[in-house]
Design a protein around this motif. Sequence first.
Motif, PDB file in Angstrom:
ATOM      1  N   SER A  21       0.802  -1.225   0.000  1.00 49.99           N
ATOM      2  CA  SER A  21       0.000   0.000   0.000  1.00 49.99           C
ATOM      3  C   SER A  21       0.835   1.274   0.000  1.00 49.99           C
TER       4      SER A  21
ATOM      5  N   ASP B 181       0.964  -7.429   3.959  1.00 50.01           N
ATOM      6  CA  ASP B 181       1.499  -6.086   3.737  1.00 50.01           C
ATOM      7  C   ASP B 181       2.403  -5.735   4.915  1.00 50.01           C
TER       8      ASP B 181
ATOM      9  N   GLN C  88       3.873  -2.860   5.292  1.00 53.38           N
ATOM     10  CA  GLN C  88       3.738  -1.420   5.517  1.00 53.38           C
ATOM     11  C   GLN C  88       5.090  -0.740   5.728  1.00 53.38           C
TER      12      GLN C  88
ATOM     13  N   LYS D  63       7.425  -1.628   7.586  1.00 48.74           N
ATOM     14  CA  LYS D  63       7.887  -1.675   8.969  1.00 48.74           C
ATOM     15  C   LYS D  63       8.526  -3.027   9.229  1.00 48.74           C
ATOM     16  N   PRO D  64       9.805  -3.014   9.618  1.00 47.50           N
ATOM     17  CA  PRO D  64      10.485  -4.290   9.866  1.00 47.50           C
ATOM     18  C   PRO D  64       9.762  -5.147  10.897  1.00 47.50           C
ATOM     19  N   ASP D  65       9.189  -4.513  11.924  1.00 42.96           N
ATOM     20  CA  ASP D  65       8.554  -5.312  12.980  1.00 42.96           C
ATOM     21  C   ASP D  65       7.341  -6.066  12.447  1.00 42.96           C
TER      22      ASP D  65
ATOM     23  N   ALA E 103       8.653  -9.020  10.105  1.00 37.03           N
ATOM     24  CA  ALA E 103       9.261 -10.128  10.828  1.00 37.03           C
ATOM     25  C   ALA E 103       8.222 -10.881  11.655  1.00 37.03           C
ATOM     26  N   ALA E 104       7.283 -10.130  12.254  1.00 39.78           N
ATOM     27  CA  ALA E 104       6.270 -10.783  13.092  1.00 39.78           C
ATOM     28  C   ALA E 104       5.363 -11.675  12.250  1.00 39.78           C
ATOM     29  N   LYS E 105       5.003 -11.181  11.062  1.00 37.33           N
ATOM     30  CA  LYS E 105       4.144 -11.957  10.182  1.00 37.33           C
ATOM     31  C   LYS E 105       4.850 -13.245   9.733  1.00 37.33           C
TER      32      LYS E 105
ATOM     33  N   THR F 119      14.892  -2.819   2.134  1.00 34.54           N
ATOM     34  CA  THR F 119      16.035  -3.541   2.677  1.00 34.54           C
ATOM     35  C   THR F 119      15.909  -3.783   4.180  1.00 34.54           C
ATOM     36  N   GLY F 120      15.467  -2.758   4.923  1.00 37.44           N
ATOM     37  CA  GLY F 120      15.370  -2.900   6.376  1.00 37.44           C
ATOM     38  C   GLY F 120      14.449  -4.044   6.770  1.00 37.44           C
TER      39      GLY F 120
ATOM     40  N   ALA G 133      15.351  -7.803   8.663  1.00 42.33           N
ATOM     41  CA  ALA G 133      14.621  -8.352   9.811  1.00 42.33           C
ATOM     42  C   ALA G 133      14.086  -9.747   9.488  1.00 42.33           C
TER      43      ALA G 133
ATOM     44  N   LEU H 152      14.132  10.948   3.896  1.00 43.81           N
ATOM     45  CA  LEU H 152      13.256  10.082   3.112  1.00 43.81           C
ATOM     46  C   LEU H 152      11.887  10.747   2.942  1.00 43.81           C
TER      47      LEU H 152
ATOM     48  N   GLU I  77      18.005   2.990   9.900  1.00 49.26           N
ATOM     49  CA  GLU I  77      16.707   2.552   9.381  1.00 49.26           C
ATOM     50  C   GLU I  77      16.470   1.059   9.568  1.00 49.26           C
ATOM     51  N   ASN I  78      17.536   0.288   9.624  1.00 50.89           N
ATOM     52  CA  ASN I  78      17.374  -1.160   9.722  1.00 50.89           C
ATOM     53  C   ASN I  78      17.116  -1.616  11.153  1.00 50.89           C
TER      54      ASN I  78
ATOM     55  N   GLN J  26      18.758  -5.983  14.704  1.00 46.87           N
ATOM     56  CA  GLN J  26      18.067  -7.211  14.297  1.00 46.87           C
ATOM     57  C   GLN J  26      18.719  -8.417  14.956  1.00 46.87           C
TER      58      GLN J  26
ATOM     59  N   PHE K 185      10.303 -10.034  20.245  1.00 46.71           N
ATOM     60  CA  PHE K 185      10.392 -10.072  18.790  1.00 46.71           C
ATOM     61  C   PHE K 185      11.804 -10.282  18.284  1.00 46.71           C
TER      62      PHE K 185
ATOM     63  N   PHE L 238      13.994  -7.958  17.807  1.00 45.90           N
ATOM     64  CA  PHE L 238      14.532  -6.805  17.087  1.00 45.90           C
ATOM     65  C   PHE L 238      13.981  -5.521  17.691  1.00 45.90           C
TER      66      PHE L 238
ATOM     67  N   THR M  30      13.348  -1.536  16.260  1.00 44.77           N
ATOM     68  CA  THR M  30      13.444  -0.694  15.074  1.00 44.77           C
ATOM     69  C   THR M  30      12.949   0.706  15.393  1.00 44.77           C
TER      70      THR M  30
ATOM     71  N   SER N  76      -4.755  -6.022   9.221  1.00 42.09           N
ATOM     72  CA  SER N  76      -3.652  -5.691   8.318  1.00 42.09           C
ATOM     73  C   SER N  76      -3.566  -6.710   7.179  1.00 42.09           C
TER      74      SER N  76
ATOM     75  N   GLY O 176      -4.464  -4.028   4.641  1.00 38.98           N
ATOM     76  CA  GLY O 176      -3.147  -3.414   4.550  1.00 38.98           C
ATOM     77  C   GLY O 176      -3.073  -2.090   5.285  1.00 38.98           C
ATOM     78  N   GLY O 177      -2.554  -1.089   4.584  1.00 43.56           N
ATOM     79  CA  GLY O 177      -2.304   0.204   5.213  1.00 43.56           C
ATOM     80  C   GLY O 177      -3.553   0.936   5.678  1.00 43.56           C
TER      81      GLY O 177
END
Lengths: 401, 313
Positions: free
Chosen positions: A37, A74, A76, A78-80, A83-85, A104-105, A109, A202, B131-132, B135, B224, B226, B228, B270, B274-275
Amino acid sequence: MKLRMLTLATTAALAAAAGGTARAADEVVIGDIDDMSGVYADVMGAAGVEVVKWAVADFGGSVLGRKITVLSADHQNKPDIGAAKFREWADQNGLNMLLGGSNTGVNIAMAKVAAVKHVPTFHIGPGGASLSNEDCTAYTVHYTYDTVALANGTATAIVNAGGKTWFYLTADYAFGTQLQAAASKVVEAHGGKNLGAVRVPLGAADFSSFLLQAQASGAQVLGLSNAGTDFSNSLKAANEFGITKTMKPAALLAFITDIHSLGLPAAQGLYLTTAWYWDLNPETRAFGKRFYARFNREPTMDQAGAYSATLTYLKAVKAAGSTDPDKVMAQLKKAKIDDMFTSGGSIRADGAMIHDMYVMQVKTPQESKYPWDYYKVVKKMAGAEAFGPITGLCPLAPAPK
Amino acid sequence: MRLTAVAYGLLALFALGVPLLGIYPVFMMQLLCLAMFACAYNLLLGFGRMLSFGHAAFFGAAAYATGWLVTAHAWGPGAAIVAGVVVAGLLGLAVGALAIRRQGIYFAMITLALAQLVYFVCLEAPFTGGENGLQGVPRGKLLGFLPLKSDVVLYYVVLAAFVAVFLFIRRVVHSPFGQVLKAIRDNEPRAISLGYEINRYKLLAFVLSATLAGFAGSLKALVFGFVTLSDVQQSTSGEVILMTLLGGTGTFFGPVVGAAVVATLQQYLSDLVGGWVIAIIGVVFVACVLSFRRGIVGELAAARWLRRAPPPR
């Protein structure tokens, strides 16, 4: 005593939980986690899920007598969430393989989750070369392109064409800085000079002060070390300021959808590097036609990559006769990849998929003969040239002596 | 009163039986961490009427501290959590000392500005991964023997931590300190005229709230694996306000309900939209502000008050 009771209770609970999740063994589950999205939704997104389903259907819908199902989510950006999904699918849905979309981020994750959960993971959309270097794992494949290949393609072509002095407009995050670093290295190696860089937040709306700094540097080339809407907005602004008259813009990452939204008058003459283009050969044109019929636009290299990666995985499962992650990964690293996406591709020990890359130049409006006729091939780079040697940063692949 | 006891009993049974019911433990842990965060926030907003717009700073700073110590310095999870909580507490002291000098919107703006400062530190500092993020934070073994790698074991640890924080907040609110805090909330000039050093009370409430928010952040980092930027982002500060208001400010259980509603919506919607989740949650918030301002638990409690006796005010 109490501790022992607790341990016992926990063990019992664990056994129950294990019993609850041991299902889906009669299916092969493929997941796709991508930006559906946000700013990268057109690069892969929902159409990416669709091409994965095409690949499954083209393969016959089942492998080893087990039905193939496709999940999508999706992240979105967001790395969290990503990774959680991924973790949830691995724990609850018996996930066998994951496709990681843009960002990439988020993919870094997810690579960490792949290492823990032993799920073969194909990074389709992210550029960060760290995914096959310091962030590599035994279960990850970096499939479509990386920052090193982009820089090797575009920067080499421009320096050789006489663009010796560079100034960078860099998106202020991991991907942007990795891309700038890779390009700077290539420029210097070919006898060019880096005059400086400006880091742009960004999603910035106003590029004027950054572009004036770039203009004041007196460099010949404006290296656009950004992606997506940042890329098209900065290039548009550079055109409006007339900067493109004195400086040659270089797109370090551009997708065909970006060129389409910019339009040829603004984008003409731009050099860029891509792993795939719809108008290369009959096979790519066939895929383009199929995609166009469904989505009314041509596919990006990521969408083609997602299709190819799904087929590659299913072929490896068939050849290995098992979905066991270690056996499949061993098979993947032996196999040659030949399909409409690439020919003679192979997966290296560090997880990088080595394949040909194309340096392209955007056509002028006069040269463009039919819709989406945007690129002319400047150079076809062999995989080894594009992706460079193994760096040794990935513990799985020691650098050659 | 008896009804409440029964409800709490049932809830405790449910919480203990989660792994047996086949509910995904990682989701429950996320929910508990958010609930703990919202309870901590409620201590400040509900009982001190201080509207902070920057609580993610404490949540995220503790998460980063814990994640960094575990990853880069191989600390055990217990020590790293304690360190994270201490970091959040100290940060709370610094931010609180500045912010409590002003009230209302100015208080909110100061917390917002300082939280943005923390955000940019987390974005640019060399050890946070930009940004990463950080992890692959390993869970390790608690106190050297309890392996947290299993989701079920970690779930019970997080549950125990949550119950402890919940009871602690109840105790604090019912203590003389909590009563003075409420007095300040309801009528600040009168509390001053009674001779209370109100700034000390406010600061202590702020530091307590920041510390507990940090505890939640540290736990989340381990759950989790990580940390971020979204943990320190402005949107996380907004989310905790939303959870607290939706559940009911100034009630003990409200933030828990609010966290459960928001987390569940995010988790299940989600996949579908999605968004758009953000927009849907926004609509829920608007509905809450327009039609049930006391929040879910607040309205239920008010309804019971009406049946029994006239409401307190």
